[in-house]
Design an enzyme around this catalytic site. Structure first.
Site, mmCIF file in Angstrom:
data_model
loop_
_atom_site.group_PDB
_atom_site.id
_atom_site.type_symbol
_atom_site.label_atom_id
_atom_site.label_comp_id
_atom_site.label_asym_id
_atom_site.label_seq_id
_atom_site.Cartn_x
_atom_site.Cartn_y
_atom_site.Cartn_z
ATOM 1 N N CYS A 106 0.825 -1.202 0.000
ATOM 2 C CA CYS A 106 0.000 0.000 0.000
ATOM 3 C C CYS A 106 0.865 1.261 0.000
ATOM 4 O O CYS A 106 1.801 1.383 0.774
ATOM 5 C CB CYS A 106 -0.961 0.070 1.182
ATOM 6 S SG CYS A 106 -2.088 -1.305 1.259
ATOM 7 N N ARG A 141 4.194 -0.308 -4.564
ATOM 8 C CA ARG A 141 3.902 -0.832 -3.223
ATOM 9 C C ARG A 141 2.622 -1.667 -3.182
ATOM 10 O O ARG A 141 2.321 -2.325 -2.194
ATOM 11 C CB ARG A 141 3.758 0.332 -2.232
ATOM 12 C CG ARG A 141 4.995 1.177 -2.110
ATOM 13 C CD ARG A 141 4.768 2.289 -1.130
ATOM 14 N NE ARG A 141 4.572 1.791 0.198
ATOM 15 C CZ ARG A 141 5.548 1.559 1.070
ATOM 16 N NH1 ARG A 141 6.789 1.810 0.740
ATOM 17 N NH2 ARG A 141 5.280 1.085 2.259
ATOM 18 N N TRP A 181 -2.503 -2.937 -1.738
ATOM 19 C CA TRP A 181 -2.154 -4.354 -1.861
ATOM 20 C C TRP A 181 -3.045 -5.066 -0.856
ATOM 21 O O TRP A 181 -2.879 -4.910 0.356
ATOM 22 C CB TRP A 181 -0.677 -4.555 -1.524
ATOM 23 C CG TRP A 181 -0.178 -5.949 -1.765
ATOM 24 C CD1 TRP A 181 0.264 -6.476 -2.943
ATOM 25 C CD2 TRP A 181 -0.053 -7.000 -0.791
ATOM 26 N NE1 TRP A 181 0.660 -7.780 -2.760
ATOM 27 C CE2 TRP A 181 0.473 -8.129 -1.450
ATOM 28 C CE3 TRP A 181 -0.328 -7.097 0.575
ATOM 29 C CZ2 TRP A 181 0.725 -9.332 -0.805
ATOM 30 C CZ3 TRP A 181 -0.076 -8.309 1.216
ATOM 31 C CH2 TRP A 181 0.443 -9.405 0.530
ATOM 32 N N ASN A 186 -2.143 1.824 5.583
ATOM 33 C CA ASN A 186 -1.188 0.800 5.152
ATOM 34 C C ASN A 186 -0.860 -0.029 6.390
ATOM 35 O O ASN A 186 -0.492 0.535 7.415
ATOM 36 C CB ASN A 186 0.068 1.498 4.604
ATOM 37 C CG ASN A 186 1.219 0.533 4.384
ATOM 38 O OD1 ASN A 186 1.012 -0.645 4.127
ATOM 39 N ND2 ASN A 186 2.437 1.041 4.478
ATOM 40 N N GLY A 187 -1.001 -1.336 6.295
ATOM 41 C CA GLY A 187 -0.700 -2.188 7.452
ATOM 42 C C GLY A 187 -1.881 -3.092 7.765
ATOM 43 O O GLY A 187 -2.742 -3.320 6.924
ATOM 44 N N GLU A 240 18.722 -17.262 -6.128
ATOM 45 C CA GLU A 240 18.258 -15.955 -6.579
ATOM 46 C C GLU A 240 17.760 -16.025 -8.031
ATOM 47 O O GLU A 240 16.715 -15.450 -8.360
ATOM 48 C CB GLU A 240 19.396 -14.930 -6.435
ATOM 49 C CG GLU A 240 19.112 -13.556 -6.991
ATOM 50 C CD GLU A 240 17.931 -12.829 -6.336
ATOM 51 O OE1 GLU A 240 17.429 -13.288 -5.302
ATOM 52 O OE2 GLU A 240 17.504 -11.801 -6.894
ATOM 53 N N LYS A 265 13.902 -14.994 -9.079
ATOM 54 C CA LYS A 265 13.581 -13.983 -10.088
ATOM 55 C C LYS A 265 12.664 -14.572 -11.161
ATOM 56 O O LYS A 265 11.715 -13.930 -11.601
ATOM 57 C CB LYS A 265 14.860 -13.449 -10.755
ATOM 58 C CG LYS A 265 15.624 -12.454 -9.934
ATOM 59 C CD LYS A 265 14.920 -11.109 -9.870
ATOM 60 C CE LYS A 265 15.197 -10.314 -8.637
ATOM 61 N NZ LYS A 265 14.965 -10.863 -7.334
ATOM 62 N N GLU A 274 9.043 -15.090 -9.731
ATOM 63 C CA GLU A 274 8.233 -13.900 -9.471
ATOM 64 C C GLU A 274 7.898 -13.122 -10.729
ATOM 65 O O GLU A 274 6.875 -12.446 -10.777
ATOM 66 C CB GLU A 274 8.878 -12.995 -8.415
ATOM 67 C CG GLU A 274 10.152 -12.313 -8.813
ATOM 68 C CD GLU A 274 10.641 -11.346 -7.720
ATOM 69 O OE1 GLU A 274 11.844 -11.244 -7.555
ATOM 70 O OE2 GLU A 274 9.817 -10.697 -7.049
ATOM 71 N N HIS A 288 20.614 -36.376 -4.068
ATOM 72 C CA HIS A 288 19.802 -36.710 -2.885
ATOM 73 C C HIS A 288 18.319 -36.518 -3.153
ATOM 74 O O HIS A 288 17.518 -36.477 -2.220
ATOM 75 C CB HIS A 288 20.256 -35.858 -1.694
ATOM 76 C CG HIS A 288 21.685 -36.109 -1.314
ATOM 77 N ND1 HIS A 288 22.109 -37.295 -0.772
ATOM 78 C CD2 HIS A 288 22.794 -35.351 -1.458
ATOM 79 C CE1 HIS A 288 23.421 -37.248 -0.565
ATOM 80 N NE2 HIS A 288 23.857 -36.078 -0.979
ATOM 81 N N LYS A 328 6.176 -4.318 -3.413
ATOM 82 C CA LYS A 328 7.601 -4.197 -3.121
ATOM 83 C C LYS A 328 7.914 -4.203 -1.630
ATOM 84 O O LYS A 328 8.698 -4.987 -1.160
ATOM 85 C CB LYS A 328 8.165 -2.939 -3.757
ATOM 86 C CG LYS A 328 9.670 -2.916 -3.640
ATOM 87 C CD LYS A 328 10.316 -2.169 -4.736
ATOM 88 C CE LYS A 328 11.819 -2.297 -4.673
ATOM 89 N NZ LYS A 328 12.304 -3.602 -5.123
HETATM 90 C C1 F6R Z 1 12.441 -10.202 -4.765
HETATM 91 C C2 F6R Z 1 12.290 -9.156 -3.775
HETATM 92 C C3 F6R Z 1 11.919 -9.541 -2.396
HETATM 93 C C4 F6R Z 1 12.631 -8.650 -1.362
HETATM 94 C C5 F6R Z 1 12.123 -8.969 0.052
HETATM 95 C C6 F6R Z 1 12.834 -8.134 1.099
HETATM 96 O O1 F6R Z 1 12.829 -9.685 -6.000
HETATM 97 O O2 F6R Z 1 12.420 -7.993 -4.073
HETATM 98 O O3 F6R Z 1 12.178 -10.888 -2.147
HETATM 99 O O4 F6R Z 1 14.010 -8.846 -1.457
HETATM 100 O O5 F6R Z 1 10.751 -8.721 0.113
HETATM 101 O O6 F6R Z 1 12.631 -6.775 0.880
HETATM 102 P P1 F6R Z 1 13.540 -5.698 1.599
HETATM 103 O O7 F6R Z 1 14.914 -5.814 1.024
HETATM 104 O O8 F6R Z 1 12.910 -4.370 1.277
HETATM 105 O O9 F6R Z 1 13.514 -6.014 3.065
#
Ligand code: F6R
Length: 608
Positions: free
Chosen positions: A2, A27, A76, A102-103, A481, A485, A488, A504, A603
């Site tokens: 949000c 967000r 969100w 937000n929250g 990682e 990527k 997502e 395994h 995000k």
């Molecule tokens: C993946 C991604 C998330 C963040 C995670 C932590 O691409 O962006 O996995 O890395 O939500 O976010 P921060 O770094 O803001 O604590």
């Protein structure tokens, strides 16, 4: 999770609020809404729509352009699906008060029951609507004072919140409050802003105020008052935003993610700047605040930041010989961890607001640990609550998928590891590592020059149903990682494995044509031969191999080779992760996905 904007001043509020929401859409983007005040006593102008911000913009009529004060929200969803009625703002029964949030209000069910008994009617399934009714009752109880009402209501709320409220009887005033969720004030000239982060008002002002926990702020065009929940006046810390509006724009790139991938060389140089020289000597005065008598290091983070921690662990342990563990912040406090007084906890967070990480930090501190944070967002909650902070200088990261933040987090961990190890490494080792770190920006640039070839290669895997990533040593978290990527962004099944673990169990997943992206350790690495064997094992079972390998290696068994420059083994993820980011980006485009705003994600994850 949000985005929230408030504006009060002399200009058209709707254009500034919507511009701010556009910057905060990363967000959350499942619905959006605004409430504007329109003169003393006149009804609020409210519009809200499910879907992206564009749906709201299409619904706004010219009447909205007259108002000079208002609030806006991009959502969100947590409680209640993404519908028009669940979109924020939520209104009091008389329609005079609007609130955005937000929250999560954890005690909203009991609050709602009490409000229903009092005769309030509810029109949404959200936790937020209770706050609108509570506030309107509290405004009546306090003789029309919205700020006092906000303080009193905050005392009744459990959970996390940033709240902004407007009331039609006081059209120039916006009242905000925060607990465990972000809220910053933008200080203007004859105008002021409130927002979840500074990108919302960076085009109008570079002056910002940090707000602390359980603080209430009252803004008018010419005044800003911050108080605690008892009404004591506080003096918030002002700071200047060091990046400009252009940094929060796409600047000719098709997507923020692509722009941020290409910004990585600069983000790395900026994070290294002034902190290391060619002799490998590190200057991190930030760490003077910590007593670094450390016996154990514990890194706590989520998602991509967790992968940064997993990668950093190798350098910390190898160079400093201090034990380092890495744990998912969301799991940490629920397993009753044991921390000695000589444990240093390091949290890593791009946003500095991730609730799981924040709660883990608080728990670690309550157990007596010293806390260092690695963070990209100035003045955010996690660094504020840490004993010391190493800021990464990645600039704003807008795309939901983290790219440049990750590489700068790894760099910060390398710097920290060197700082710890200055007496343990020989001058020649320090010099070698220092030079390799300083060479990374241009090496990442070299990888980015191969983007056309990466694009072409990705096309060949468009119809894959599953992609496996393989690595050993620092290549293993790099593989995790790469898989994250791809999941997502491309919404594909993807998994990262340690090469040695294949036998395994996971090797059963390999069938004819399964794409396997393998990260090859450099020549001289003790696990190079073992990794080569792991590649042969999957090749023999029909996998299509994409190899990420430096130029020192001559490989015949791969279907595709992504060549990356040579570097120090412990620094290799900085280079080898870049093609994996591009692969996920291109795959998402090929599949017609929204790269900057992938489905179901947001995000800054400010809920647990
Ligand atoms: C993946 C991604 C998330 C963040 C995670 C932590 O691409 O962006 O996995 O890395 O939500 O976010 P921060 O770094 O803001 O604590």
């Amino acid at each position: 999770m949000c985005g929230i904007v408030g504006y009060t001043g002399g200009k058209s509020a709707i254009s500034l609020v919507v511009a701010g929401l556009r910057r905060l859409e990363y967000r959350g983007y499942d619905s959006a809404g605004v409430a504007l005040t329109d003169g003393q006593g006149a009804p609020l102008l409210v519009e809200k729509r499910a879907g992206k911000l564009a749906n709201l913009e299409a619904a706004l009529t010219s009447t909205f352009s007259q108002s000079t004060s208002g609030i806006g929200h991009t959502r969100w969803a947590t409680h209640g699906g993404p519908t028009d009625s669940n979109a924020h703002p939520h209104l009091s029964g008389d329609g005079k008060l609007a609130v955005i949030h937000n929250g999560i209000i954890e005690n909203y069910i009991e609050l709602k029951e009490e409000l229903l008994k009092k005769g309030h009617k509810f029109y949404s399934e959200t936790d937020t609507e209770s706050v609108a009714h509570l506030l309107s009752d509290a405004v009546a109880d306090s003789g029309g004072d919205l700020a006092t009402a906000m303080r009193n209501v905050c005392k009744k709320l459990k959970g996390s919140f940033t709240l902004l409220a407007v009331h039609s009887d006081n059209p120039e005033i916006i009242v905000g409050a925060r607990r465990n969720s972000p809220l910053v004030v933008g200080v203007g000239d004859g105008e002021n802003f409130l927002a979840s982060d500074v990108s919302a008002f960076i085009s109008s002002t570079k002056r910002a105020l940090e707000l602390g926990q359980d603080e209430v702020v009252v803004v008018t065009p010419n005044s800003i008052l911050v108080v605690d929940l008892e009404g004591n006046v506080l003096t918030p810390k002002e700071y200047e935003i060091t990046w400009d509006a252009a940094a929060a724009e796409r600047g000719g790139f098709a997507h923020f993610m692509l722009k941020e991938i290409f910004e990585q060389p600069k983000a790395i140089s900026d994070t290294l700047l002034g902190r290391i020289d060619e002799t490998g000597v590190v200057r991190l005065p930030e760490l003077d605040l910590l007593n670094l008598d450390v016996e154990r290091i514990l890194i706590l983070a989520c998602g991509t930041a967790y992968h940064a921690g997993l990668i950093g662990k190798y350098a910390i342990e190898t160079w400093s010989q201090i034990a380092c563990d890495v744990e998912l912040a969301s799991e940490f406090r629920y397993r009753r961890p044991v921390l000695s007084p000589k444990t240093l906890v390091i949290t890593i967070s791009q946003s500095g607001e991730t609730m799981d990480t924040l709660m883990a930090l608080r728990y670690a501190k309550s157990l007596g640990a010293k806390a260092l944070s690695i963070c990209n967002t100035h003045g955010s909650t996690i660094p504020r609550e840490s004993d010391a902070v190493i800021y990464t200088h990645g600039g704003p990261e807008i795309a939901v998928a983290s790219t440049k933040a990750l590489l700068t987090q790894i760099i910060a961990l390398h710097l920290f590891a060197l700082h710890l190890s200055v007496k343990k490494l020989s001058p020649s080792d320090l010099e070698k590592i220092g030079n390799e770190l300083l060479a990374l920006p241009s090496k990442v640039e070299q990888v980015l020059e191969t983007i056309e070839a990466l694009r072409e290669m990705t096309r060949g895997f468009k119809d894959a149903t599953s992609v496996l990533f393989l690595g050993r040593h620092v290549g293993f978290p790099s593989a995790l990682e790469g898989a994250l990527k791809l999941k997502e962004l491309a919404y594909m099944h993807a998994e990262g494995f340690a090469g040695g673990e294949l036998k395994h169990g996971p090797i059963a997943l390999i069938e004819e044509g399964t794409p396997v992206i393998a990260i090859m350790p450099p020549v001289g690495s003790e696990i190079r031969e073992k990794m080569a064997s792991n590649i042969q094992e999957v090749k023999a079972r029909g996998a299509r191999i994409i190899l990420v390998a430096d130029t020192s290696i001559d490989i015949a068994s791969a279907d595709h080779v992504i060549r990356v420059p040579e570097t120090h083994e412990l620094l290799q993820p900085i280079i080898s992760i870049v093609p994996l980011q591009v692969f996920a980006y291109e795959m998402a485009l090929l599949r017609g996905n929204d790269v900057d705003q992938p489905r179901n994600l947001a995000k800054s994850v400010t809920v647990e």
